[in-house]
Scaffold this active site. Structure first.
Site, PDB file in Angstrom:
ATOM      1  N   GLU A 187     -46.484   8.735  10.489  1.00 41.29           N
ATOM      2  CA  GLU A 187     -46.136  10.063   9.972  1.00 41.29           C
ATOM      3  C   GLU A 187     -45.887  10.054   8.462  1.00 41.29           C
ATOM      4  O   GLU A 187     -46.100  11.039   7.780  1.00 41.29           O
ATOM      5  CB  GLU A 187     -44.884  10.608  10.689  1.00 41.29           C
ATOM      6  CG  GLU A 187     -45.097  10.967  12.152  1.00 41.29           C
ATOM      7  CD  GLU A 187     -44.829   9.815  13.107  1.00 41.29           C
ATOM      8  OE1 GLU A 187     -44.844   8.637  12.679  1.00 41.29           O
ATOM      9  OE2 GLU A 187     -44.607  10.099  14.302  1.00 41.29           O
ATOM     10  N   ALA A 205     -49.009  13.703  17.656  1.00 40.51           N
ATOM     11  CA  ALA A 205     -49.004  15.156  17.819  1.00 40.51           C
ATOM     12  C   ALA A 205     -50.241  15.708  17.112  1.00 40.51           C
ATOM     13  O   ALA A 205     -50.790  15.063  16.215  1.00 40.51           O
ATOM     14  CB  ALA A 205     -47.733  15.729  17.213  1.00 40.51           C
ATOM     15  N   GLY A 214     -46.503  10.652  17.711  1.00 44.41           N
ATOM     16  CA  GLY A 214     -45.993  11.197  18.975  1.00 44.41           C
ATOM     17  C   GLY A 214     -46.508  10.429  20.181  1.00 44.41           C
ATOM     18  O   GLY A 214     -45.846  10.397  21.225  1.00 44.41           O
TER      19      GLY A 214
HETATM   20  N1  DAK Z   1     -54.145  15.299  15.499  1.00 42.92           N
HETATM   21  C1  DAK Z   1     -55.284  16.027  15.554  1.00 42.92           C
HETATM   22  N2  DAK Z   1     -56.509  15.459  15.599  1.00 42.92           N
HETATM   23  C2  DAK Z   1     -56.591  14.132  15.565  1.00 42.92           C
HETATM   24  C3  DAK Z   1     -55.431  13.301  15.508  1.00 42.92           C
HETATM   25  C4  DAK Z   1     -54.161  13.949  15.466  1.00 42.92           C
HETATM   26  N3  DAK Z   1     -52.988  13.277  15.467  1.00 42.92           N
HETATM   27  N4  DAK Z   1     -55.819  12.013  15.471  1.00 42.92           N
HETATM   28  C5  DAK Z   1     -57.180  12.022  15.520  1.00 42.92           C
HETATM   29  N5  DAK Z   1     -57.632  13.295  15.595  1.00 42.92           N
HETATM   30  C6  DAK Z   1     -59.022  13.742  15.655  1.00 42.92           C
HETATM   31  C7  DAK Z   1     -59.713  13.594  14.309  1.00 42.92           C
HETATM   32  O1  DAK Z   1     -59.411  14.702  13.476  1.00 42.92           O
HETATM   33  C8  DAK Z   1     -61.160  13.552  14.727  1.00 42.92           C
HETATM   34  O2  DAK Z   1     -61.582  14.864  15.018  1.00 42.92           O
HETATM   35  P1  DAK Z   1     -63.000  15.413  14.450  1.00 42.92           P
HETATM   36  O3  DAK Z   1     -62.946  15.212  12.998  1.00 42.92           O
HETATM   37  O4  DAK Z   1     -64.027  14.560  15.148  1.00 42.92           O
HETATM   38  O5  DAK Z   1     -63.015  16.859  14.887  1.00 42.92           O
HETATM   39  C9  DAK Z   1     -61.110  12.783  16.062  1.00 42.92           C
HETATM   40  O6  DAK Z   1     -59.764  12.892  16.533  1.00 42.92           O
HETATM   41  C10 DAK Z   1     -61.431  11.306  15.902  1.00 42.92           C
HETATM   42  O7  DAK Z   1     -60.599  10.790  14.878  1.00 42.92           O
HETATM   43  P2  DAK Z   1     -61.178   9.964  13.627  1.00 42.92           P
HETATM   44  O8  DAK Z   1     -62.541  10.416  13.273  1.00 42.92           O
HETATM   45  O9  DAK Z   1     -60.136  10.022  12.577  1.00 42.92           O
HETATM   46  O10 DAK Z   1     -61.275   8.520  14.274  1.00 42.92           O
HETATM   47  P3  DAK Z   1     -61.128   7.119  13.530  1.00 42.92           P
HETATM   48  O11 DAK Z   1     -61.492   6.097  14.538  1.00 42.92           O
HETATM   49  O12 DAK Z   1     -61.851   7.117  12.215  1.00 42.92           O
HETATM   50  O13 DAK Z   1     -59.562   6.991  13.180  1.00 42.92           O
HETATM   51  C11 DAK Z   1     -57.182   7.136  13.661  1.00 42.92           C
HETATM   52  C12 DAK Z   1     -58.641   6.897  14.205  1.00 42.92           C
HETATM   53  C13 DAK Z   1     -56.252   7.155  14.864  1.00 42.92           C
HETATM   54  C14 DAK Z   1     -56.819   5.944  12.752  1.00 42.92           C
HETATM   55  C15 DAK Z   1     -57.143   8.446  12.859  1.00 42.92           C
HETATM   56  O14 DAK Z   1     -57.717   9.462  13.659  1.00 42.92           O
HETATM   57  C16 DAK Z   1     -55.768   8.853  12.488  1.00 42.92           C
HETATM   58  O15 DAK Z   1     -55.201   8.332  11.525  1.00 42.92           O
HETATM   59  N6  DAK Z   1     -55.188   9.857  13.204  1.00 42.92           N
HETATM   60  C17 DAK Z   1     -53.918  10.425  12.856  1.00 42.92           C
HETATM   61  C18 DAK Z   1     -52.787   9.510  13.297  1.00 42.92           C
HETATM   62  C19 DAK Z   1     -51.450  10.111  12.901  1.00 42.92           C
HETATM   63  O16 DAK Z   1     -51.165  10.320  11.717  1.00 42.92           O
HETATM   64  N7  DAK Z   1     -50.588  10.367  13.893  1.00 42.92           N
HETATM   65  C20 DAK Z   1     -49.274  10.938  13.662  1.00 42.92           C
HETATM   66  C21 DAK Z   1     -49.362  12.452  13.756  1.00 42.92           C
HETATM   67  S1  DAK Z   1     -47.770  13.253  13.470  1.00 42.92           S
HETATM   68  C22 DAK Z   1     -42.098  16.451  17.585  1.00 42.92           C
HETATM   69  C23 DAK Z   1     -43.001  15.944  18.488  1.00 42.92           C
HETATM   70  C24 DAK Z   1     -43.962  15.020  18.061  1.00 42.92           C
HETATM   71  C25 DAK Z   1     -44.035  14.673  16.749  1.00 42.92           C
HETATM   72  C26 DAK Z   1     -43.103  15.152  15.850  1.00 42.92           C
HETATM   73  C27 DAK Z   1     -42.134  16.060  16.263  1.00 42.92           C
HETATM   74  N8  DAK Z   1     -41.135  17.399  18.001  1.00 42.92           N
HETATM   75  C28 DAK Z   1     -41.238  17.999  19.325  1.00 42.92           C
HETATM   76  C29 DAK Z   1     -40.063  17.807  17.152  1.00 42.92           C
HETATM   77  C30 DAK Z   1     -45.109  13.790  16.330  1.00 42.92           C
HETATM   78  C31 DAK Z   1     -45.737  13.860  15.145  1.00 42.92           C
HETATM   79  C32 DAK Z   1     -46.978  13.085  14.950  1.00 42.92           C
HETATM   80  O17 DAK Z   1     -47.437  12.409  15.826  1.00 42.92           O
END
Ligand code: DAK
Length: 257
Positions: free
Chosen positions: A131, A65, A108
């Protein structure tokens, strides 16, 4: 209908949706989720479409997300945004959905793949529920569907400790159907979707419903549910055609009724 965050195509009887926010690793913001639910529902209503594929790009299926969209939200705002209703719309889709996954499939994104009926992964796919690193936990099925798919031990490690699975591990633990080289994953998913789309549509729809029921009910109720659907299929022309074609040693011609 024009979309900004997804691309929509058809390949014969297969509807394909590409998540299309590559700069953000296809992070699932509200607009993307709204467009995705709308496009998938449209394919579900379209008789010329028999199955659906959801994909991202080679680098990411979806990295979760959109963290930037939810970072400052209060609990009440999260509740009022009601993003989960879009996920519920996906859950109600009757046609089979295949996720074609390459690269990051996180949070997500992993939950979206798990909400699909099958997953075809590229060798570069990485599955995770990170998360916990953000001070939260999965909220769209990551503790429920993931646990049913891979079992308690692996799910606990992924959810509590942010462990990523490689594509081969995901295959070994039963999370994905098959792993193929990066160049082939989308083609392979579309091929699988085309094979399913060529089958008797009413039987496919009811069979999907019955498999989903296995996750929701007791064995006795599930077996009864299955039997009722099985009998119901004898009211279709496709059952008559399918069995007649077998006996006459020819290929069946499905009518979808
Ligand atoms: N959200 C927003 N932007 C994101 C993102 C995310 N989840 N993941 C990556 N990006 C963006 C980065 O901010 C970066 O943007 P800029 O800085 O260039 O503007 C760009 O994508 C490239 O990312 P990185 O520079 O970080 O790239 P790397 O290769 O260094 O790293 C990575 C890749 C995937 C390891 C890293 O980006 C990362 O850790 N991303 C976050 C992964 C994460 O924590 N995902 C879980 C998010 S929480 C619900 C529905 C859904 C959910 C919950 C409830 N309901 C309807 C109730 C879900 C929640 C989640 O998913």
């Amino acid at each position: 209908m024009t979309y900004e965050s997804i691309l929509v195509e058809t390949h014969d009887r297969v509807g394909l949706v590409r998540l299309n926010r590559p700069q953000q690793l296809n992070a699932l913001n509200s607009q993307l989720m709204e467009e995705l639910a709308t496009a998938i529902e449209a394919f579900d209503r379209e008789p010329a479409i028999g199955s659906i594929v959801i994909t991202g790009d080679e680098r990411a299926f979806a990295a979760g997300a959109d963290i930037k969209e939810m970072a400052a939200a209060s609990a009440v705002e999260m509740l009022q945004r009601d993003n989960i209703s879009r996920w519920d719309r996906l859950r109600r889709v009757r046609k089979p959905i295949i996720a074609a996954v390459s690269g990051y499939c996180l949070g997500g994104g992993c939950e979206l793949a798990l909400a699909c009926d099958m997953i075809v992964a590229s060798e570069s796919a990485r599955f995770g529920q990170p998360e916990i690193n953000l001070g939260v936990m999965p909220g769209a099925g990551g503790t429920q569907r993931l646990t049913r798919a891979v079992g308690k031990a692996v799910a606990m490690e992924m959810v509590l400790n942010g462990r990523f699975l490689t594509a081969d591990e995901a295959l070994r633990y039963g999370l994905v159907n098959r792993v193929v080289p990066v160049e082939a994953y989308l083609e392979e998913a579309i091929k699988l979707a085309q094979e399913i789309a060529a089958r008797a549509p009413v039987a496919v729809r009811l069979a999907k419903e019955a498999v989903h029921k296995a996750f929701e009910t007791s064995l006795t109720d599930g077996l009864e549910f299955e039997r009722r659907l099985f009998y119901f299929l004898f009211a279709t022309e496709d059952q008559k055609e399918g069995m007649r074609a077998f006996i006459e040693k020819r290929k069946p011609e499905w009518k979808g009724r």
